[in-house]
Structures are given as C-alpha cells and as structure tokens.
Motif scaffolding. Structure first.
Motif, PDB file in Angstrom:
ATOM      1  N   CYS A 165       1.206   1.165   3.177  1.00  0.00           N
ATOM      2  CA  CYS A 165       0.745   1.087   4.406  1.00  0.00           C
ATOM      3  C   CYS A 165       0.022  -0.152   4.782  1.00  0.00           C
ATOM      4  CB  CYS A 165       1.299   2.192   4.786  1.00  0.00           C
ATOM      5  SG  CYS A 165       1.587   2.516   6.721  1.00  0.00           S
ATOM      6  N   LYS A 167      -0.914   0.984   7.497  1.00  0.00           N
ATOM      7  CA  LYS A 167      -1.820   1.328   8.968  1.00  0.00           C
ATOM      8  C   LYS A 167      -2.518   2.233   8.049  1.00  0.00           C
ATOM      9  CE  LYS A 167       0.807   0.309  12.632  1.00  0.00           C
ATOM     10  NZ  LYS A 167       1.974  -0.020  13.881  1.00  0.00           N
ATOM     11  N   ASN A 168      -3.018   2.891   9.033  1.00  0.00           N
ATOM     12  CA  ASN A 168      -4.616   3.965   9.145  1.00  0.00           C
ATOM     13  C   ASN A 168      -4.416   5.264  10.099  1.00  0.00           C
ATOM     14  OD1 ASN A 168      -6.274   4.730   6.321  1.00  0.00           O
ATOM     15  ND2 ASN A 168      -7.927   2.802   7.494  1.00  0.00           N
ATOM     16  N   CYS A 169      -3.229   5.603   9.953  1.00  0.00           N
ATOM     17  CA  CYS A 169      -3.306   6.656  10.965  1.00  0.00           C
ATOM     18  C   CYS A 169      -3.874   8.300  10.355  1.00  0.00           C
ATOM     19  CB  CYS A 169      -1.564   7.270  10.797  1.00  0.00           C
ATOM     20  SG  CYS A 169      -0.543   5.757  12.016  1.00  0.00           S
ATOM     21  N   TYR A 171      -3.769  11.085  10.540  1.00  0.00           N
ATOM     22  CA  TYR A 171      -3.932  12.404   9.758  1.00  0.00           C
ATOM     23  C   TYR A 171      -2.792  12.300   8.669  1.00  0.00           C
ATOM     24  CZ  TYR A 171       0.308  10.174  12.527  1.00  0.00           C
ATOM     25  OH  TYR A 171       0.940   9.298  12.874  1.00  0.00           O
ATOM     26  N   CYS A 172      -2.287  10.763   8.201  1.00  0.00           N
ATOM     27  CA  CYS A 172      -1.138  10.515   7.361  1.00  0.00           C
ATOM     28  C   CYS A 172      -2.094   9.868   5.549  1.00  0.00           C
ATOM     29  CB  CYS A 172      -0.686   9.145   7.699  1.00  0.00           C
ATOM     30  SG  CYS A 172       0.312   9.050   5.915  1.00  0.00           S
ATOM     31  N   VAL A 174      -0.476   8.497   3.823  1.00  0.00           N
ATOM     32  CA  VAL A 174      -0.292   6.900   2.706  1.00  0.00           C
ATOM     33  C   VAL A 174      -1.161   6.191   3.427  1.00  0.00           C
ATOM     34  CG1 VAL A 174       1.829   8.293   1.435  1.00  0.00           C
ATOM     35  CG2 VAL A 174       1.433   6.653   3.502  1.00  0.00           C
ATOM     36  N   ARG A 175      -2.059   6.579   4.287  1.00  0.00           N
ATOM     37  CA  ARG A 175      -3.418   5.329   4.821  1.00  0.00           C
ATOM     38  C   ARG A 175      -3.514   4.880   4.400  1.00  0.00           C
ATOM     39  NH1 ARG A 175      -8.332   7.090   6.228  1.00  0.00           N
ATOM     40  NH2 ARG A 175      -8.208   6.119   8.499  1.00  0.00           N
ATOM     41  N   GLY A 210       6.391   2.916   4.055  1.00  0.00           N
ATOM     42  CA  GLY A 210       5.422   3.130   5.592  1.00  0.00           C
ATOM     43  C   GLY A 210       5.398   1.368   5.958  1.00  0.00           C
ATOM     44  N   GLU A 211       4.757   0.990   7.180  1.00  0.00           N
ATOM     45  CA  GLU A 211       4.860  -0.323   7.286  1.00  0.00           C
ATOM     46  C   GLU A 211       4.077  -1.501   6.196  1.00  0.00           C
ATOM     47  OE1 GLU A 211       3.360  -1.179  11.566  1.00  0.00           O
ATOM     48  OE2 GLU A 211       4.114   0.944  12.327  1.00  0.00           O
TER      49      GLU A 211
HETATM   50 FE1  SF4 Z   1       0.478   5.818   9.744  1.00  0.00          FE
HETATM   51 FE2  SF4 Z   1       3.353   5.495   8.782  1.00  0.00          FE
HETATM   52 FE3  SF4 Z   1       1.477   4.900   7.473  1.00  0.00          FE
HETATM   53 FE4  SF4 Z   1       1.404   7.381   7.614  1.00  0.00          FE
HETATM   54  S1  SF4 Z   1       3.532   5.371   6.831  1.00  0.00           S
HETATM   55  S2  SF4 Z   1       0.091   5.397   8.076  1.00  0.00           S
HETATM   56  S3  SF4 Z   1       1.785   7.296   9.758  1.00  0.00           S
HETATM   57  S4  SF4 Z   1       2.819   3.785   9.362  1.00  0.00           S
END
Ligand code: SF4
Ligand code: 5AD
Length: 452
Positions: A165, A167-169, A171-172, A174-175, A210-211
């Motif tokens: 992924c 991204k670095n959300c 809460y997540c 797998v960020r 993930g993205e």
């Molecule tokens: Fe964000 Fe989804 Fe990546 Fe988790 S998998 S960090 S929720 S975009």
C-alpha cells in the motif's frame, strides 16, 4: 453551511423516482437526464419499488412530464415513475411499548410510517443506553431487515490479493511505513482461488488490496474479464482510490460493486486519520463510482480516536443521502505497529446500534456483519445479524498469505465454518445458491434448518 451540504446530498425536495427494467437501461436514462440538465441522483431502489441492490434515479417532481417524455421517445424499458411519498410502511406493532420513553415511541411511530428521520432522532437512537430501549431498537432494525432482505444471508468472499500500500492511514495495519512481509498474488493464483469459491457456489467475489499501483487498470481488467468469462460471478473491487477514468473501464469489464469506504463522513476527523488523503477527493471518487453505474459500498469505523456521537450521526446521514448500496460499519480495532496501536477498540454495543440505525435509516441495502465486529468478539457476528445485518464476507485469501493482511491485530479469519455458526446462532438461513452437497463433501457440517 454544514460541510456535507457542499456535496449536494439530498437536495431534491419533492422526489420522484424512475425505475428501469435493467441496469443498462437505467444508465441510459441517466445519460439522457444529464443531457437534458434534469437534476438527478442514483439511489438504491427503495423498498416497494423494485429488487434489493437495484438502482433507481431520483429526480424532482416538476420534471415528471419531461422524464416520461424522454423514456417514451427513446423507447426505454421502465418499470415506472413513482412519487417517493407512496412509501412502504413497516409494522412495528410486535415491539412491546412498556418501558419505552415517549420520545422513543414517537420515533418508532415515525419509523413505521417510513418518515425520514432527522439528526436529533438519529442521535437519540445512537445514544440509547436503557436495556429495554436498546432491545426495541434492535428489534425494529430486525423487522426492517426481514422485510427488505429476508431471512437468507448473503455470503460473499474476499481475496486480499496484495498487501502493498502506498498510503499511511493511521489506523491501518498494512500502512506503507509498517515493516512487514509484503506479497502480491499472480493472476493465476487469484483465479485458482476464484475457482474454489465458484465450486462452493459463491456468487460474489471481492478483490481487495492496498493501494497498489503495480496492478494497473489493464492488469485488473484482464483478471475481471477472465472471472466474468469463466464463472460469470459478480465482482466487487476494493482497491482504493484510482484515476477517475478507470471506474467506467472497470464497469465495462464487468465490475458490479466497488467498495470505497468513507470511513468517517466528518471532514476534520477524516483528515486526521488519513495523512495522504483528501476528504473532497474521497467523496468525488465515491460519486464517480456511482455515476459509472457501479454500486457503491461504503461505511466506516465506530470508536475511532476523536470520534463523537455527532460524527456517527453524520455517518448515517451520509450513507442515506449519498445513496449507498452496501454499508459496512465495524468497530475500530487497534493495529500493532501503527500510530493508533495503544488506542482502545470501538465499543460492541455502539457498533451494533450503528448497524441497527443504518438498517432503519437506509433500509433496502446490504449491511455486512463485518470481519472487524467478529474480531472484536466471536459472538458479535451473530449479534450483528440480529441487529439488522444480512451479509457475511469470508476471508478467502490463501492460508499462507492471510496473516500478512492484518489491517488490525487479532483478525478473525472468518471462514465457512465460522459463518455457518453465526448464521445458526442468529436463526437465519444460508443462501440457496450455495453448493451444499459439495460443501459437505469438503467436510463441513451444515445443520438442516439452515437450508431452505
Ligand atoms: Fe489506508 Fe487502505 Fe492502505 Fe490501509 S490498505 S493504509 S486503509 S489505503
Ligand atoms: N480497525 C477497524 N477497521 C479497520 N479497517 C482498516 N483498519 C482498521 C482498523 N484498525 C477497515 C476500514 C477499511 C477496511 C478494509 O477495513 O474500514 O476500509
């Protein structure tokens, strides 16, 4: 101005709906209405006007003649044009009035009249603490669930095909910044899993990741076309935000649903959770998915750090007014190695109240008893099914990979036996489309009363 008013949600005052006989006719009708500059919005067809998970077009009353004219001129196949006021009524008379406040009685009576609940009413329901009132709330949701989607559970299966992924959300689990083993499944491996699902009779496969820009639109479309061609299954994509021109391509390739959760409809909270995201863009993408003719799956988390009841009220109203077909609410769960790892998990009762209120307010839609709620407490999936939910998603990622897809810690790997147990505890039925004979050959025990 409230923030959501900017997105023109629910601006149609005296709404009418056009119900077409197929999705393609509906999209054609929408195109004609857009060209004629008739304000319109795609919504889940309300109960009483068509099947669950079909889409209707909402438009203002003053355009009824014009819309009727367009449908006639272009020979559209339609079910009808209806005022939304002739709405379905719910019989809540089995709910015991004893012990309920006057306020709740009044709200229940408005629910049975199918009136549109306002902010204060939704807030009252979410704030219920009294045990008798809590039971009445869940019972109302259960009655509406039964009227709208019946006794059979919808069983879907998710293949988490990549945990990369960008991204670095916050809460997540797998960020991007989390140090962990990353994997990507090949097309062949994905199709192998789909084959297994098809054999047990699953009708909808969810491709989740993930993205991950490694999977270009081209690669995704190739996989979609193979699944469609070989199995004809329904496909849900859950791969995050994409270039907006890709949604139409996905639709053409056969994608039926797209899961892109808003997570929270409150802009400030959204920004706090998502360092790489923009709230307006998330809303815009959600709209593009719908406008491409794909059913939108949305929803969010309950009990996020900094979240209030007023935020949850906004969440419910967003789902209703945005016209979302599948609404997943589950508790926030802390994930190890993330900025929120030490935060407390979302509350079970509040999560169940959210599901109940989502059912009461949004009605003719699919609501999952999420993997997150099953991870909070193993009994909770059945409780969610008794509080308005009707859908279970199996975790169908290959066993050797799934432990690396822990978006939160201690994830419950909901499998067929777990789902069967939840359905049984909730007193519901397994979907008729499953291949029961084959499932039993695989060694699963299916109680007779679950099949009907
Ligand atoms: Fe964000 Fe989804 Fe990546 Fe988790 S998998 S960090 S929720 S975009
Ligand atoms: N707790 C609960 N749910 C989470 N999700 C992601 N991280 C968490 C977490 N820590 C949910 C989000 C996301 C979906 C894939 O899982 O709603 O959209």
């Amino acid at each position: 101005m409230r923030i959501l008013d900017k997105f023109n949600l629910n601006t149609i005052d005296r709404p009418y709906i056009l119900v077409c006989s197929s999705n393609s006719q509906m999209l054609f009708a929408k195109e004609l209405m857009d060209k004629a500059k008739i304000e319109n919005q795609l919504i889940p067809t309300p109960k009483g006007f068509g099947g669950v998970c079909t889409t209707a077009i909402k438009f203002p009353e003053d355009h009824t003649q014009e819309v009727a004219g367009l449908t006639a001129t272009y020979g559209l196949e339609i079910e009808g044009i209806y005022p939304m006021t002739s709405r379905y009524k719910y019989d809540l008379s089995t709910i015991e009035a004893k012990g309920l406040s006057d306020r709740l009685m009044e709200i229940l009576s408005r629910i049975s009249e199918n009136a549109e609940l306002d902010r204060d009413e939704i807030k009252y329901l979410l704030e219920i603490e009294d045990e008798t009132e809590y039971k009445a709330l869940l019972q109302a949701a259960d009655i509406i669930r039964r009227e709208c989607v019946g006794q059979h559970i919808e069983l879907r299966a998710a293949i988490e095909f990549s945990n990369y992924c960008s991204k670095n959300c916050n809460y997540c689990g797998v960020r991007r910044d989390k140090k962990m083993t990353r994997y990507r499944m090949s097309e062949e491996d994905i199709l192998g899993e789909v084959d297994l699902l098809n054999r047990i009779g699953i009708k909808t496969v969810i491709l989740q990741s993930g993205e991950d820009s490694y999977y270009t639109a081209e690669k995704i479309i190739k996989i979609i076309k193979k699944i469609k061609g070989k199995y004809g299954m329904q496909i849900t994509l859950s791969i995050g935000e994409r270039n907006n021109n890709e949604f139409a391509l996905f639709r053409e390739a056969g994608v039926n649903n797209y899961l892109l959760k808003i997570e929270t409809a409150n802009r400030e909270l959204f920004q706090q959770l998502h360092p790489d995201d923009d709230f307006e863009l998330r809303v815009a993408q959600s709209r593009q998915i719908k406008d491409a003719g794909i059913r939108l799956g949305s929803g969010g988390m309950v009990g996020l750090p900094g979240q209030t009841i007023d935020h949850l009220v906004e969440d419910i109203i967003f789902q209703r007014d945005f016209g979302v077909h599948m609404i997943g609410f589950g508790p926030f769960l802390p994930a190890k190695g993330t900025p929120y790892e030490a935060m407390p998990p979302g509350d079970l009762r509040l999560s169940l109240k959210m599901i109940a209120v989502a059912r009461i307010v949004c009605q003719h839609v699919f609501l999952p008893a999420t993997t997150a709620i099953a991870s909070l407490n193993p009994e909770a999936q059945a409780l969610a099914l008794m509080a308005g939910a009707n859908t279970i998603m199996l975790v169908s990622t290959p066993k050797e990979l799934r432990n690396n897809y822990q978006i939160y810690s201690n994830k419950n790997m909901v499998d067929l036996s777990f789902a069967i147990k939840s359905v049984q505890e909730a007193g519901r039925k397994l979907p008729k489309y499953l291949n029961f004979k084959y499932i039993e050959e695989l060694g699963y025990k299916i109680p007779k009363e679950l099949i009907e």
